[in-house]
Motif scaffolding. Sequence first.
Motif, PDB file in Angstrom:
ATOM      1  N   ARG A  61       0.961  -1.112  -0.012  1.00 18.02           N
ATOM      2  CA  ARG A  61      -0.045   0.025   0.074  1.00 18.02           C
ATOM      3  C   ARG A  61       0.820   1.199   0.085  1.00 18.02           C
ATOM      4  N   SER A  62       1.840   1.217   0.806  1.00 21.37           N
ATOM      5  CA  SER A  62       2.579   2.595   0.943  1.00 21.37           C
ATOM      6  C   SER A  62       3.528   2.481  -0.308  1.00 21.37           C
ATOM      7  N   SER A  82       2.460   5.371  -2.568  1.00 22.09           N
ATOM      8  CA  SER A  82       3.123   6.675  -2.521  1.00 22.09           C
ATOM      9  C   SER A  82       4.551   6.770  -2.531  1.00 22.09           C
ATOM     10  N   LYS A 126      -6.099   8.173   7.904  1.00 17.92           N
ATOM     11  CA  LYS A 126      -5.114   8.570   7.290  1.00 17.92           C
ATOM     12  C   LYS A 126      -4.337   7.575   6.468  1.00 17.92           C
ATOM     13  N   GLU A 127      -5.069   6.215   6.593  1.00 18.78           N
ATOM     14  CA  GLU A 127      -4.546   5.180   5.510  1.00 18.78           C
ATOM     15  C   GLU A 127      -4.322   5.886   4.001  1.00 18.78           C
ATOM     16  N   ASP A 128      -3.333   5.217   3.543  1.00 18.92           N
ATOM     17  CA  ASP A 128      -2.911   5.635   2.154  1.00 18.92           C
ATOM     18  C   ASP A 128      -3.741   5.280   1.157  1.00 18.92           C
ATOM     19  N   ASN A 129      -4.535   6.259   0.610  1.00 14.44           N
ATOM     20  CA  ASN A 129      -5.466   6.293  -0.554  1.00 14.44           C
ATOM     21  C   ASN A 129      -5.044   6.800  -1.769  1.00 14.44           C
ATOM     22  N   ASN A 130      -3.504   6.655  -2.035  1.00 14.84           N
ATOM     23  CA  ASN A 130      -3.088   7.438  -3.224  1.00 14.84           C
ATOM     24  C   ASN A 130      -3.533   6.344  -4.186  1.00 14.84           C
TER      25      ASN A 130
END
Length: 510
Positions: free
Chosen positions: A26-27, A30, A440-444
Amino acid sequence: MAPSCQLWKRPGPRRLCRALWSGAARSSASRALEAEPGPPARPVLPYDAIPRSGRSAWFNLYRFWRSDSFQRLHLVMERNFQRYGPIYRETVGAYNTVNVLLPQDAAQLFRSEGIFPRRMGIESWAAHRRLRNHKCGLFLLNGEDWRSDRLVLNKEVISPAGTRKFLPLLDAVARDFVSLLQQRVRKSTRGSLTIDLYADLFCFTLEASSYALYGERLGLLEESPDAESQRFIGGVETMLRTTLPLLFLPPSLARWTNAPLWREHMAAWDIIFKHADKCIQNIYQEFCLGQPRKYSGIMAELLLQAEMPLDAIKANMTEFTAGSVDTTAIPLLFTLFELARNPAVQAAIRKEVAEAEALGPRELSKVLTSMPLLKGALKETLRLYPVGITVQRYPTTDVVLQNYSVPAGTLCQVGLYAMGRSPEVFSSPERYDPTRWLSKEDNNFKALAFGFGARQCIGRRLAEAEMMLFVMHVLRNFTIDTVSKEDIKTIFRFILMPEKPPLLTFRPID
Ligand code: O4T
């Protein structure tokens, strides 16, 4: 259902699946944007090693045509991802594409789109423009022509300053729609209104967009909406429906194999251009007779600025007029339905709307930014029902997707419908949960219904504002209920649509 990671019976170490679903993946979306991609963990696999759906292109086309799979293209893609994994190649007729569904691959396509991003052209649309000697609007332009129009239009159509100017116009139309609903409720004995809102929503989006574009009301929210506008709405629907089968056939082939389909497509386009031309002539005439003193819509601003020739303004205004009806009305219908079958979500948003109102009269753009839950609801709708079921790009450089090398110039598609419902991307994807967008979870690169980058949907702010204001005013005045809690079946007709519109019940909140 087994975690669909195991459904991807594709070669490759199982640890790959686990790695894909850990936080690391997930990260990585980003990270993918910041750092240059590190050296690939394993040697990059060749393009020809990408899993392929179906063998012969022409047999695929025939199969699609016979089983009318075009209308289920989104479901076919979802099943293909489950069978082949997070990347697969498809050849349907002359059309060859690499399909992906993970945010990190969308990020890679964004990084390699260049300064003139491109999506697949629509030959039947371009053929109509040539036949009728019309200029092309943004959607059909590419390269420098696209970029110069886009930079001029951005200022009035999608920039925060441009959006602030047309918000009050959209707000007025949303309020009128609520008054129309209240009138109808008063006429019914039971004090509530159960209605198929489908046609009314098209009237709302056409009325609202036309007011923002031309600064004039069409009067569609009166009891007897005018026939010419109804013809226009029908024309857009017919044009979209006939676009799909023509998409896969070269227009010359389509012209003599399917003369009726081709004729219907051309006739629909002529209705669209006739209506837009009438709106444009009205405002152009008034503009020549005396420049407007106050803001009167996007077209007036473009004429005042005179940074674009009139025929280019007309071509783009026609696209905005026709492109802002179905693509906004349909997500609105899905949103109302989901709020009706998720009463707790509906109540939470109603509370947010009341709190925003309690802050007293403020500039509309500030009101909208103070309703993150409502914004999240629209993102949930577009996750589950993305109007454009894919984002298309041609990478300008060779790009690595899922550790495969994809040559520059290959048509690549991000499968939005499959991404939005993939448990590998969204936890409990079947749940309509607007709060998932607040964490704040990564929604990129997960909210891609309007695309990304310089070529994202130019109508995005217009559509978002229309939907936000509409739902805000409706929730302030009504509770929404629905009998059927079942999922709505969807079909793809160049845009994702409900197979059968749901019945909704509106009860006034005194
Ligand atoms: C392309 C555009 C603006 C004209 C008539 C249009 C339409 C229409 C549209 C707007 C998103 C989409 C998605 N397709 O991903 C569904 C009708 C121009 N439009 O509906 Cl003259 N926003 C289509 S996409 O290929 C952009």
